[in-house]
Structure formats: structure tokens, C-alpha cells
Write an enzyme that holds these catalytic residues in place. Sequence first.
Site, mmCIF file in Angstrom:
data_model
loop_
_atom_site.group_PDB
_atom_site.id
_atom_site.type_symbol
_atom_site.label_atom_id
_atom_site.label_comp_id
_atom_site.label_asym_id
_atom_site.label_seq_id
_atom_site.Cartn_x
_atom_site.Cartn_y
_atom_site.Cartn_z
ATOM 1 N N SER A 107 8.432 7.960 -10.436
ATOM 2 C CA SER A 107 8.556 7.132 -9.230
ATOM 3 C C SER A 107 10.003 6.702 -8.983
ATOM 4 O O SER A 107 10.418 6.535 -7.833
ATOM 5 C CB SER A 107 7.635 5.919 -9.323
ATOM 6 O OG SER A 107 7.827 5.240 -10.542
ATOM 7 N N GLU A 132 13.941 0.252 -10.112
ATOM 8 C CA GLU A 132 13.318 -0.834 -10.910
ATOM 9 C C GLU A 132 14.082 -1.006 -12.241
ATOM 10 O O GLU A 132 13.508 -0.870 -13.324
ATOM 11 C CB GLU A 132 11.848 -0.498 -11.173
ATOM 12 C CG GLU A 132 10.991 -0.495 -9.914
ATOM 13 C CD GLU A 132 9.523 -0.227 -10.222
ATOM 14 O OE1 GLU A 132 9.196 0.902 -10.632
ATOM 15 O OE2 GLU A 132 8.718 -1.165 -10.100
ATOM 16 N N THR A 173 0.847 -1.193 0.000
ATOM 17 C CA THR A 173 0.000 0.000 0.000
ATOM 18 C C THR A 173 0.881 1.242 0.000
ATOM 19 O O THR A 173 1.106 1.869 1.029
ATOM 20 C CB THR A 173 -0.930 -0.027 1.236
ATOM 21 O OG1 THR A 173 -1.607 -1.292 1.251
ATOM 22 C CG2 THR A 173 -1.954 1.091 1.193
ATOM 23 N N GLY A 174 1.419 1.544 -1.178
ATOM 24 C CA GLY A 174 2.193 2.777 -1.315
ATOM 25 C C GLY A 174 1.359 3.774 -2.081
ATOM 26 O O GLY A 174 0.145 3.893 -1.855
ATOM 27 N N ALA A 175 1.998 4.508 -3.015
ATOM 28 C CA ALA A 175 1.285 5.539 -3.767
ATOM 29 C C ALA A 175 0.200 4.905 -4.645
ATOM 30 O O ALA A 175 -0.972 5.289 -4.587
ATOM 31 C CB ALA A 175 2.280 6.331 -4.609
ATOM 32 N N ASN A 203 8.496 5.798 -19.849
ATOM 33 C CA ASN A 203 9.245 5.476 -18.627
ATOM 34 C C ASN A 203 10.751 5.348 -18.862
ATOM 35 O O ASN A 203 11.545 5.746 -18.000
ATOM 36 C CB ASN A 203 8.715 4.190 -17.985
ATOM 37 C CG ASN A 203 7.346 4.373 -17.367
ATOM 38 O OD1 ASN A 203 6.392 3.694 -17.728
ATOM 39 N ND2 ASN A 203 7.209 5.308 -16.446
ATOM 40 N N GLY A 224 -0.909 1.532 -4.766
ATOM 41 C CA GLY A 224 -1.827 0.656 -4.024
ATOM 42 C C GLY A 224 -2.767 1.478 -3.155
ATOM 43 O O GLY A 224 -3.968 1.188 -3.055
ATOM 44 N N LYS A 263 4.108 1.880 -23.006
ATOM 45 C CA LYS A 263 4.296 2.730 -21.825
ATOM 46 C C LYS A 263 5.786 3.007 -21.579
ATOM 47 O O LYS A 263 6.164 4.058 -21.064
ATOM 48 C CB LYS A 263 3.653 2.094 -20.591
ATOM 49 C CG LYS A 263 3.571 3.074 -19.409
ATOM 50 C CD LYS A 263 2.491 2.703 -18.437
ATOM 51 C CE LYS A 263 2.213 3.830 -17.451
ATOM 52 N NZ LYS A 263 3.301 4.040 -16.498
#
Length: 318
Positions: free
Chosen positions: A267, A279, A13-15, A201, A17, A197
Site C-alpha cells: 500500500s 505512513e 472507504t478505500g481499498a 511491512n 474499508g 506484522k
Amino acid sequence: MSGCAVRIGVIGTGAIGGFYGLMLARAGFDVHFLLRSEYAAVAERGLRLNSQVHGALSLAPVQAYRDVAEMPPCDWLLVGAKTTSNAELAPLIARAAAPGAKVLLLQNGLAVEEQLRPLLPDSLHLLGGLCYICVHRSAPGVIEHQAMGMLNLGYHSGPAPDAAAGRALADEGAALFRDAGLDSNAMPDLEHARWQKLVWNIPYNGLSVLLDSGTRGLMDNPASRALIAELMDEVMLGAAACGHVLPAGYPAAMLEATDRMADYLPSMYHDFAQHRPLELQAIYAAPLEAAARAGARLPRIEMLQRALSFIDARNQAR
Ligand SMILES: NC(=O)C1=CN([C@@H]2O[C@H](COP(=O)(O)OP(=O)(O)OC[C@H]3O[C@@H](n4cnc5c(N)ncnc54)[C@H](OP(=O)(O)O)[C@@H]3O)[C@@H](O)[C@H]2O)C=CC1
Ligand SMILES: CC(C)(CO)C(=O)C(=O)O
């Protein structure tokens, strides 16, 4: 569809989630949130969303958990952790899943489903979700939403007997988000959409870290702007080599869209600033590997990836 009939679990549960989980819960869905470092704050004060699109919203109390064993079995599991955590999260995802659950990875990058699939039970459906949104965490349980919010879903693998059944599950997922007031659609080809996408990114995420700049600075400087355009062209080449010919005008459209956006820190920039792992596998290594297998070399992206690997290793050692 009745909101309460579907039980949704948010794994990480971050940005992302936090945003999608809060919107679903406020729409009446039964949403359960797995947290780690922010558990105490969220259990005590709930989740807060400062949205430049929807206004200030909150969710309290929150069905918050720090131990997955306490979560009820969920029909949909939204994975909102970074891709770097997927391998360690696989047993937690399996533990929180109801029989035949749908696992939806809300993550950037390529081949993230391929990496996770062998670690999940065959009985679980796996889908990918591409989030067109600008959100970040500003304090424990507090999410800043700067722009957009669309989430598109594609079926990857699992017990669906054929492509039509997979597509129906992606449609079912998109309907949940539409019920929460968000723009959401099923995608016919997840890998194609992931490559598309990456046109955004690959240049912006990495260059924001390498050049210590938000999108405005990157766009306003002619040197970085040229580099962004060249990197976008290489992503187009890589995608095409892998069988995904993207619309010729797509990079120009992304440059124009970014020109119109308020200054934004991707991010990856936040990960760097917080000394979290970048990532790099999902956003750089996997596309480079796929392109190389298809006979395409992408030297600018390769150079960016190597520079970022150096920065990432040093950043985490600090
Ligand atoms: N932010 C954005 O605007 C966008 C992000 N994305 C993609 O979405 C994905 C998620 O990004 P974002 O939301 O920004 O990331 P965040 O860092 O904000 O959130 C990740 C969350 O996962 C949690 N987590 C990680 N491991 C565990 C664990 N073992 N148990 C419980 N919780 C765990 C983290 O907890 P902890 O705090 O303890 O580390 C954190 O709350 C990424 O793939 C990103 O590229 C895509 C489009 C836009
Ligand atoms: C393209 C953008 C800005 C929003 O979808 C994004 O993917 C990100 O910040 O990671």
C-alpha cells in the site's frame, strides 16, 4: 448473530474499508460508508470488487455519505483511512458513533491506537484490526483484491471493565467478519500482533518505494533479498526489546510466503505513486521510538526511515 441488528460505519472507504464494508454489506449487515474523493462515483455506481479469491462482486446501491453528520449512529466503526489521517478523523469517528460504539482501526503500524485514544471520547471502545490481505483501488469505487483476506482483532482500551470483557468484544467483532465469509479471530495481545506484522511491512513497504519495485523484483535480486532479511531480523530485535519475542523462524516463513506470492505492490507504493503521505510514523517512527525506549537501536530501519522521509517530503511537494 443477525446481520441486520448491527449497524456498521466505514470511515474511509478505500481499498481496505471498501473491501471489508462490501463483504459485510453483502452478508446482510447494515453498512454505511463515509467517502471523500470517490463519493460521487460510489453514490452513482456503487462499489465494485474484482477479487481473485471471491470473483467479481458488487454492491449497489451503497449507503454512501460525504458528510458524517448525515450518517446514522453506528455500533461498529471500521476505520479504513491511512494512519496519517487519524487525528483529523477523530471528531468524525466520535460523530458517527452510537453510545458505547466499538471503533476498529484497520491499519498497519505500531501505536496507532495510542495516538488516537486521547482524541476519542472515553465512552468508546477502541480495537485494532490487522488485515492480512492484498487490495488496492484501481478506479473510483473499484477495488482489486489480489490475495488473502484474514482480519484479526485485538481490544485496546475503553469502558470494558477487564481483559476478559475486552476479549469478548474482539470475539464479537471477529464473528461479524466470519459471518461475511472471512477468516477472523480475536487476538490476546494487540501490540504483539502489531510487531509481528511489521516483520513484513517494514522491509517490503519501504523498499518498494525506495527501490521502485514490487515484491517479485525485491525477492529475485540477491542484494535486496539480503536487505529484506536483515531488516526482518532488526524488527525481531526491536520486538524482543519491547517484550515481544516472536518465533525464531518467523522471518524465514515470511520470506517463503512472499516467494510464493504473485508480484505485489504494498500500500505504501500506491501512496507514493499517488503523491499521498506515506505512513512513516506508524510503520517506522513508532517502532523505532519504542525500541529506543527499550534500549535497542535498529540502524538499518533508521536509515530506511530517513531515506523514506526525504522521498516523502519531495514527493508531496511535487
Ligand atoms: N491495501 C492493503 O492491501 C493493506 C492495507 N493495510 C493498511 O490499511 C490501511 C488503509 O489502507 P488502504 O485501504 O490501502 O488505503 P486507501 O488509500 O485505499 O484508502 C484510504 C481511504 O480513506 C479515505 N479518507 C481519508 N481521509 C478521509 C476523510 N477525512 N474523510 C473521508 N474519507 C477519508 C480516503 O479517501 P480519498 O480517496 O479521498 O483520499 C480513502 O478512500 C492502512 O493503514 C494500510 O497500511 C493493511 C494491510 C493490507
Ligand atoms: C502483508 C501484507 C501484504 C498483507 O497483509 C500487507 O500488510 C500490506 O500490503 O500492507
